[in-house]
Design a protein around this motif. Structure first.
Motif, PDB file in Angstrom:
ATOM      1  N   ARG A  46      29.469  45.782  23.825  1.00 37.71           N
ATOM      2  CA  ARG A  46      29.722  45.346  25.199  1.00 37.71           C
ATOM      3  C   ARG A  46      30.932  46.065  25.801  1.00 37.71           C
ATOM      4  O   ARG A  46      31.987  46.179  25.180  1.00 37.71           O
ATOM      5  N   ILE A  47      30.761  46.506  27.030  1.00 40.61           N
ATOM      6  CA  ILE A  47      31.826  47.153  27.805  1.00 40.61           C
ATOM      7  C   ILE A  47      31.954  46.437  29.138  1.00 40.61           C
ATOM      8  O   ILE A  47      30.959  46.093  29.781  1.00 40.61           O
ATOM      9  N   ILE A  48      33.194  46.203  29.555  1.00 43.44           N
ATOM     10  CA  ILE A  48      33.442  45.720  30.923  1.00 43.44           C
ATOM     11  C   ILE A  48      33.707  46.934  31.792  1.00 43.44           C
ATOM     12  O   ILE A  48      34.562  47.770  31.473  1.00 43.44           O
ATOM     13  N   TYR A  49      32.937  47.051  32.863  1.00 42.57           N
ATOM     14  CA  TYR A  49      33.184  48.140  33.796  1.00 42.57           C
ATOM     15  C   TYR A  49      33.879  47.589  35.037  1.00 42.57           C
ATOM     16  O   TYR A  49      33.336  46.750  35.764  1.00 42.57           O
ATOM     17  N   GLU A  86      38.564  39.287  26.896  1.00 42.00           N
ATOM     18  CA  GLU A  86      38.594  38.309  25.806  1.00 42.00           C
ATOM     19  C   GLU A  86      37.419  37.340  25.916  1.00 42.00           C
ATOM     20  O   GLU A  86      36.767  37.014  24.914  1.00 42.00           O
ATOM     21  N   GLN A  87      37.143  36.900  27.133  1.00 42.16           N
ATOM     22  CA  GLN A  87      36.051  35.943  27.352  1.00 42.16           C
ATOM     23  C   GLN A  87      34.700  36.496  26.919  1.00 42.16           C
ATOM     24  O   GLN A  87      33.889  35.790  26.301  1.00 42.16           O
ATOM     25  N   TYR A  88      34.448  37.769  27.234  1.00 38.24           N
ATOM     26  CA  TYR A  88      33.150  38.374  26.934  1.00 38.24           C
ATOM     27  C   TYR A  88      33.121  39.134  25.608  1.00 38.24           C
ATOM     28  O   TYR A  88      32.091  39.695  25.240  1.00 38.24           O
ATOM     29  N   GLY A  89      34.243  39.176  24.926  1.00 42.35           N
ATOM     30  CA  GLY A  89      34.283  39.878  23.645  1.00 42.35           C
ATOM     31  C   GLY A  89      33.991  41.369  23.792  1.00 42.35           C
ATOM     32  O   GLY A  89      33.273  41.961  22.981  1.00 42.35           O
ATOM     33  N   ALA A  90      34.533  41.980  24.824  1.00 47.07           N
ATOM     34  CA  ALA A  90      34.287  43.402  25.087  1.00 47.07           C
ATOM     35  C   ALA A  90      35.087  44.282  24.140  1.00 47.07           C
ATOM     36  O   ALA A  90      36.209  43.941  23.752  1.00 47.07           O
ATOM     37  N   GLN A  92      24.039  37.428  28.213  1.00 49.88           N
ATOM     38  CA  GLN A  92      23.531  36.115  28.608  1.00 49.88           C
ATOM     39  C   GLN A  92      24.695  35.253  29.110  1.00 49.88           C
ATOM     40  O   GLN A  92      25.831  35.423  28.699  1.00 49.88           O
ATOM     41  N   GLY A  93      24.374  34.339  30.026  1.00 45.25           N
ATOM     42  CA  GLY A  93      25.407  33.453  30.545  1.00 45.25           C
ATOM     43  C   GLY A  93      26.340  34.122  31.528  1.00 45.25           C
ATOM     44  O   GLY A  93      27.448  33.653  31.783  1.00 45.25           O
ATOM     45  N   TYR A  94      25.875  35.223  32.118  1.00 43.28           N
ATOM     46  CA  TYR A  94      26.690  35.974  33.072  1.00 43.28           C
ATOM     47  C   TYR A  94      26.804  35.195  34.387  1.00 43.28           C
ATOM     48  O   TYR A  94      25.807  34.854  34.997  1.00 43.28           O
ATOM     49  N   GLU A  95      28.022  34.898  34.799  1.00 46.20           N
ATOM     50  CA  GLU A  95      28.262  34.172  36.044  1.00 46.20           C
ATOM     51  C   GLU A  95      28.928  35.108  37.043  1.00 46.20           C
ATOM     52  O   GLU A  95      30.113  35.402  36.930  1.00 46.20           O
ATOM     53  N   ALA A  96      28.141  35.570  38.011  1.00 48.96           N
ATOM     54  CA  ALA A  96      28.621  36.618  38.904  1.00 48.96           C
ATOM     55  C   ALA A  96      29.701  36.144  39.868  1.00 48.96           C
ATOM     56  O   ALA A  96      30.637  36.879  40.177  1.00 48.96           O
ATOM     57  N   GLY A  97      29.587  34.921  40.362  1.00 46.77           N
ATOM     58  CA  GLY A  97      30.559  34.444  41.333  1.00 46.77           C
ATOM     59  C   GLY A  97      30.225  34.896  42.739  1.00 46.77           C
ATOM     60  O   GLY A  97      29.390  35.772  42.962  1.00 46.77           O
ATOM     61  N   LEU A  98      30.884  34.302  43.711  1.00 51.11           N
ATOM     62  CA  LEU A  98      30.622  34.580  45.116  1.00 51.11           C
ATOM     63  C   LEU A  98      31.542  35.675  45.644  1.00 51.11           C
ATOM     64  O   LEU A  98      32.711  35.774  45.253  1.00 51.11           O
TER      65      LEU A  98
END
Length: 398
Positions: A4-7, A94-98, A181-187
């Motif tokens: 997993r990578i956070i972009y 940290e939350q997504y374990g990237a 999974q469980g991705y919460e995009a937000g507004l």
């Protein structure tokens, strides 16, 4: 393969020719695309106007929304947050374990300060950050000289480069974006959520000049229209008129359009004067960027890159307010400032008229004027704006 990578999207709000984002989708099983609205960018300056005004904020919101829609077409989405990126990105890692953070490299002081703080925060959670250079036609290593020997004047830079312009092929869009999974995009925030009254936009709008709409989709459409109506038709481009006046700079400012993509799109028409003129303008944008990299914070100081420490500027607030409220003794300047406030757009000639009056007629601190332009110009880019003010004020190259 990396799991997993956070972009982290910054001034690269596009999928076409986004080497960093493409790389993330190719090397990781899952990618978490993120955009963080930093409230510090919309705070009011000591002069009462915002760092990024209402029209700039509206254009940004539209561009982020368009990016989200394009990501959704690829099976992805865009996670939205409001706050300090250096804190939020580390928390998300940290939350997504990237394993990694991928993002574009910036060089202005504020942006690099955020990068440094983020890097420190990521060390605590044992996550690495990888920065990609994507703001110019080529990499700094592609220049025919080290950055420490960057010519002072653009003419010398152009002469050194014009026979050896090295531009890599533009990167394709990713075929697919896979989210965890469980991705919460937000507004996406509204203007009030950024502490901006929507009436600030309404008061700015001009009845005769509708505001340009932000986003990669509109940027690509605008480029296509430019090529069809200007390049293919053989329309003569005025020699001293930059791409600012042909509308491309607005989408370049947030990376909704890529300089490399523009260059590549023009190659089929190489050889005509119009194409050469646009490439010349792209190189001029690059030179401002390289100048910022070479001289750093001096670009933002009253003495400029010439380091004119003996040149004195007036710090006269009442006189400055006359300039910002279009109440000077020059009707031409007043007309320019009124247009800037109401539309967020100016031709290069108009920018120079108002800047020259402030710096050279009134003798006011030119950095104040540069801050005003930063607030109101929808196509603001840090290197180009401050580089031009340096030059007009006699503390830059030309």
């Amino acid at each position: 393969m990396i799991h997993r990578i956070i972009y982290w999207f910054r001034n690269d709000l596009r999928l076409h020719d986004n080497e960093a984002f493409l790389s993330a989708t190719q090397i990781a099983q899952e990618v978490v695309p993120v955009y963080v609205f930093d409230p510090r960018q919309f705070e009011k300056t000591k002069f009462g106007f915002r760092r990024a005004g209402a029209l700039r904020a509206q254009f940004l919101l539209e561009s982020v929304l368009d990016l989200r829609n394009r990501l959704r077409e690829k099976g992805g989405d865009l996670l939205i947050r409001v706050g300090k990126p250096e804190e939020i990105i580390a928390e998300l890692a940290e939350q997504y374990g990237a394993q990694y953070i991928y993002t574009s490299k910036e060089i202005a002081p504020d942006e690099t300060s955020v990068e440094t703080s983020l890097s420190k925060n990521l060390k605590v959670v044992n996550v690495d950050i990888k920065l990609f250079w994507m703001s110019t036609l080529g990499n700094v290593l592609d220049l025919p000289f080290p950055i420490a020997k960057l010519p002072f004047d653009f003419d010398d830079f152009y002469e050194a480069l014009k026979g050896d312009i090295r531009v890599k092929t533009a990167s394709p869009e990713p075929e697919k974006v896979t989210l965890p999974q469980g991705y919460e995009a937000g507004l996406i925030p509204s203007l009030p959520m950024l502490a901006i009254d929507p009436m600030e936009v309404e008061h700015s709008k001009s009845d005769t000049s509708p505001p340009q709409k932000g986003g990669e989709t509109m940027g690509l459409l605008n480029l296509s229209t430019f090529i069809e109506n200007t390049i293919k038709s053989g329309q003569t481009l005025v020699s001293d008129t930059p791409i600012i006046d042909y509308g491309l700079s607005t989408w370049l400012s947030l990376g909704c359009l890529s300089q490399k993509y523009i260059y590549e799109s023009l190659l089929p028409y190489a050889g005509n004067n119009q194409v050469e003129k646009v490439i010349f303008d792209l190189l001029k944008r690059d030179f401002a960027h390289w100048t910022l990299l070479r001289h750093g914070s001096r670009l933002f100081k009253p003495g400029g890159i010439k380091h004119e420490i003996n040149k004195r500027w007036l710090n006269d607030l009442p006189l400055f307010e006359k300039w910002t409220t279009a109440k000077t003794e020059s009707e031409a300047v007043n007309k320019v400032i009124t247009k800037l406030i109401s539309t967020g757009t100016l031709t290069i000639a108009e920018r120079i008229v108002a800047a020259d009056y402030l710096a050279n007629e009134l003798g006011l601190n030119w950095t104040w004027g540069a801050m005003f332009y930063e607030s109101f110009l929808v196509d603001y880019n840090v290197a180009g704006n401050w580089f031009r003010w340096n030059n007009v004020s006699g503390v830059g190259s030309k």
